[in-house]
Write an enzyme that holds these catalytic residues in place. Structure first.
Site, short mmCIF file in Angstrom:
data_model
loop_
_atom_site.label_atom_id
_atom_site.label_comp_id
_atom_site.label_asym_id
_atom_site.label_seq_id
_atom_site.Cartn_x
_atom_site.Cartn_y
_atom_site.Cartn_z
CB SER A 131 -0.90 0.03 1.23
OG SER A 131 -1.62 1.26 1.24
CE LYS A 185 -2.87 -2.39 -0.46
NZ LYS A 185 -3.69 -2.28 -1.61
CG HIS A 188 -4.75 -0.74 4.07
ND1 HIS A 188 -4.99 -0.17 2.82
CD2 HIS A 188 -3.96 0.14 4.72
CE1 HIS A 188 -4.36 0.99 2.75
NE2 HIS A 188 -3.72 1.20 3.88
CG ASN A 189 -7.07 -1.35 -0.34
OD1 ASN A 189 -6.06 -1.21 0.35
ND2 ASN A 189 -7.01 -1.39 -1.65
CD GLU A 192 -7.32 3.50 0.53
OE1 GLU A 192 -6.34 2.79 0.85
OE2 GLU A 192 -7.60 3.75 -0.66
P1 NAP Z 1 -1.32 -2.11 -14.03
O1 NAP Z 1 -1.80 -1.03 -14.88
O2 NAP Z 1 -2.27 -2.72 -13.06
O3 NAP Z 1 -0.72 -3.29 -14.94
C1 NAP Z 1 0.12 -3.03 -16.03
C2 NAP Z 1 1.28 -3.98 -16.04
O4 NAP Z 1 0.82 -5.36 -16.10
C3 NAP Z 1 2.17 -3.77 -17.25
O5 NAP Z 1 3.50 -3.94 -16.85
C4 NAP Z 1 1.71 -4.89 -18.18
O6 NAP Z 1 2.66 -5.25 -19.15
C5 NAP Z 1 1.50 -6.00 -17.19
N1 NAP Z 1 0.68 -7.09 -17.71
C6 NAP Z 1 -0.65 -7.09 -17.92
N2 NAP Z 1 -1.04 -8.30 -18.41
C7 NAP Z 1 0.08 -9.06 -18.49
C8 NAP Z 1 0.33 -10.40 -18.91
N3 NAP Z 1 -0.66 -11.18 -19.33
N4 NAP Z 1 1.61 -10.85 -18.86
C9 NAP Z 1 2.60 -10.08 -18.43
N5 NAP Z 1 2.44 -8.80 -18.02
C10 NAP Z 1 1.18 -8.31 -18.04
O7 NAP Z 1 0.00 -1.62 -13.24
P2 NAP Z 1 0.16 -0.79 -11.88
O8 NAP Z 1 -0.83 0.30 -11.76
O9 NAP Z 1 1.59 -0.52 -11.77
O10 NAP Z 1 -0.25 -1.86 -10.75
C11 NAP Z 1 0.43 -3.09 -10.61
C12 NAP Z 1 -0.24 -3.89 -9.52
O11 NAP Z 1 -0.15 -3.17 -8.29
C13 NAP Z 1 -1.74 -4.13 -9.74
O12 NAP Z 1 -2.08 -5.41 -9.25
C14 NAP Z 1 -2.40 -3.07 -8.91
O13 NAP Z 1 -3.71 -3.43 -8.51
C15 NAP Z 1 -1.45 -3.00 -7.74
N6 NAP Z 1 -1.46 -1.73 -6.99
C16 NAP Z 1 -1.54 -0.56 -7.63
C17 NAP Z 1 -1.52 0.63 -6.93
C18 NAP Z 1 -1.58 1.94 -7.61
O14 NAP Z 1 -1.63 2.98 -6.91
N7 NAP Z 1 -1.54 1.99 -8.93
C19 NAP Z 1 -1.42 0.60 -5.53
C20 NAP Z 1 -1.30 -0.61 -4.89
C21 NAP Z 1 -1.32 -1.77 -5.63
P3 NAP Z 1 2.69 -4.49 -20.58
O15 NAP Z 1 3.45 -3.23 -20.35
O16 NAP Z 1 3.39 -5.45 -21.47
O17 NAP Z 1 1.27 -4.24 -20.96
#
Ligand code: NAP
Length: 482
Positions: A131, A185, A188-189, A192
């Site tokens: 988080s 987690k 937590h959300n 939130e």
């Molecule tokens: P995201 O938009 O959720 O995911 C994009 C990423 O996933 C890209 O690197 C993409 O690769 C990859 N991807 C998608 N499908 C795939 C597949 N089939 N094989 C391999 N790679 C694949 O990214 P994010 O916002 O950075 O979040 C990442 C994780 O952290 C998620 O689970 C999200 O829920 C969690 N999270 C996010 C936040 C936040 O504030 N954003 C906070 C806490 C947790 P390509 O570039 O090749 O498309």
């Protein structure tokens, strides 16, 4: 063949993964291998951050070859199918003893399933809730890892090195086995969601009843942030309310469409709590409030319905502001109390040894609900590890008792004035339900017995009973009825 150089790897280099990889690389002793499905993100990251010394890889085989054993990789990809695809690929190139960490927002039951499947290959699988959003990932998030104790041995020092620090302690602990980390987690959300909705309700009252402007309310929130409500969410609320829209010159909050979005973890919390039979009413109302806001057609159709409300005039504005602050604090205590109830119930259901006080500790920095207040929760569980409800701990019970007159004035005043306060009101109702000597649940049991012979228990005798409602209405022992 060159020796593998990286002690840790990151798969998925979107917002979260790239920031987490930079955070890892910035800590002494770490060399980070990186991989992304499409190479563009990898190329951009190494070009923009040469100082990180990343080892860029373009296939899963190269990625595995770059990692020292036991190989440790953190996956930060789109939750769901993306996570499954990466786990499948890594299990092909990793070996027994290696560790795959899913740092995404996975549903804990998926984590339980994945952990079981990956364990069969001899590879460790750890679901870790992370988080703090983009900034947390880069500078220090709060981390909630599950998985085996064996995996924690290797992973612990790495995660401690990148976690946020609160009063000298890293905000990470081994929460429990398999899905425990993602479960916590998720809660937590959920908390939130409740915290944000409570703050929004307080703002609405200060504006509509107190007649204060967003800028004035920003000052009030900044002031509240110096006391018992001190938290990241109160702090950013003051910032949001201060913001003026560059195009119109109006407060930004007045030009933002009033339809709140959601990514689903609040709904998961409520769904899980329903399955566990835990009343997380504050969190549920917060989730529903977002759903209601996002129903424009229904809202448009209902806009002309009568209010039947009374004017709420405030003679002493300072006293009113203090009432709202106290109502917010009491409702917040209820939201956290309910969230911890869900953690206790989840731990029981899934056989996790979760230390509640430790959870409150790792939420003190890095994460979205970080707050002073969490120290009080740690203290409450330290004083009584078997505490049945957080709200009954002396500190919280006293705080709520002190807030009660204000809380009741605010909730009843809002009801009379026709101002929605779903989370304030449901939290007060929950509190009154919990402390009630007798509940009308007795009548519900009578109704259930009437139409479905569901039986009831009595306050004065052991056993279960059924009344012959369609006969002579005598009571019989349920055992005799079958
Ligand atoms: P995201 O938009 O959720 O995911 C994009 C990423 O996933 C890209 O690197 C993409 O690769 C990859 N991807 C998608 N499908 C795939 C597949 N089939 N094989 C391999 N790679 C694949 O990214 P994010 O916002 O950075 O979040 C990442 C994780 O952290 C998620 O689970 C999200 O829920 C969690 N999270 C996010 C936040 C936040 O504030 N954003 C906070 C806490 C947790 P390509 O570039 O090749 O498309």
């Amino acid at each position: 063949m060159t020796q593998p150089q990286a002690n840790i790897g990151v798969v998925g280099l979107a917002v979260m993964g790239s920031n987490l990889a930079r955070n890892l690389a910035s800590r002494e002793g770490n060399t980070v291998a990186i991989f992304n499905r499409s190479y563009e993100k990898t190329a951009t990251l190494i070009e923009q951050h040469p100082e990180a010394g990343f080892i860029a890889t373009s296939t899963y085989e190269e990625f595995a070859a770059a990692l020292q054993k036991p190989r440790t990789a953190i996956i930060m990809v789109q939750a769901g199918r993306g996570t499954d695809a990466v786990i499948d690929a890594l299990t092909q190139v990793f070996e027994p003893g290696d560790i795959i960490v899913d740092g995404g927002n996975a549903l804990f039951t998926d984590t339980i399933r994945r952990e079981k499947a990956v364990r069969e290959t001899g590879i460790n699988f750890v679901g870790a809730g992370i988080s703090g959003g983009e900034e947390g990932a880069l500078k220090g998030p709060s981390i909630m890892p599950g998985g085996s104790a064996e995996a924690w041995q290797t992973l612990g020092p790495i995660l401690r090195s990148i976690a946020a620090v609160a009063e000298g302690e890293p905000c990470v602990t081994h929460v429990g086995t398999d899905g425990a980390g993602h479960f916590v987690k998720m809660i937590h959300n959920g908390i939130e969601y409740a915290d944000m909705q409570l703050i929004a309700e307080a703002y609405d009252l200060l504006r509509r009843v107190g007649g204060l402007t967003p800028a004035e309310i920003a000052e009030i929130f900044a002031e509240w942030n110096t006391g018992e409500l001190e938290s990241y969410l109160i702090e950013i609320t003051a910032e949001v309310l201060k913001q003026v829209d560059a195009t119109t010159g109006k407060p930004l909050v007045d030009v933002i469409l009033d339809q709140a979005g959601a990514k689903g973890t609040g709904a998961w919390t409520v769904q899980s709590a329903l399955d566990l039979g835990v009343p997380v009413s504050g969190i549920a109302e917060a989730v529903f409030a977002r759903s209601l806001s996002s129903k424009p057609a229904q809202r448009a159709a209902a806009r002309t319905l009568p209010a039947g409300s009374q004017e709420w005039t405030v003679d002493d504005r300072a006293a009113f502001v203090e009432d709202v602050r106290r109502a917010l604090y009491a409702s917040k205590i209820i939201a956290y109390s309910q969230g911890f109830d869900a953690i206790v119930a989840g731990a029981e259901q899934y056989d996790w040894d979760i230390k509640k006080g430790e959870i409150a500790k790792i939420w003190r920095a890095g994460c979205i609900i970080r707050a002073q207040f969490l120290n009080r929760i740690t203290e409450a569980y330290a004083a009584d590890p078997e505490l049945v409800a957080l709200v009954t701990a002396p500190y919280f019970a006293d705080a709520v008792a002190g807030a009660l007159p204000s809380w009741r004035r605010v909730v009843s005043g809002a009801a009379l004035a026709g101002i929605p306060t779903p989370t304030f009101a449901s939290s007060l109702s929950y509190y009154d339900g919990l402390r009630a000597d007798r509940l009308p649940a007795a009548l519900v049991q009578g109704q259930r017995d009437f139409f479905g012979a569901h039986t009831y228990r009595r306050i004065d005798r052991e056993g279960t009973f059924h009344t012959l409602w369609s006969g002579d209405r005598t009571e019989i022992s349920a055992a005799d009825a079958h």
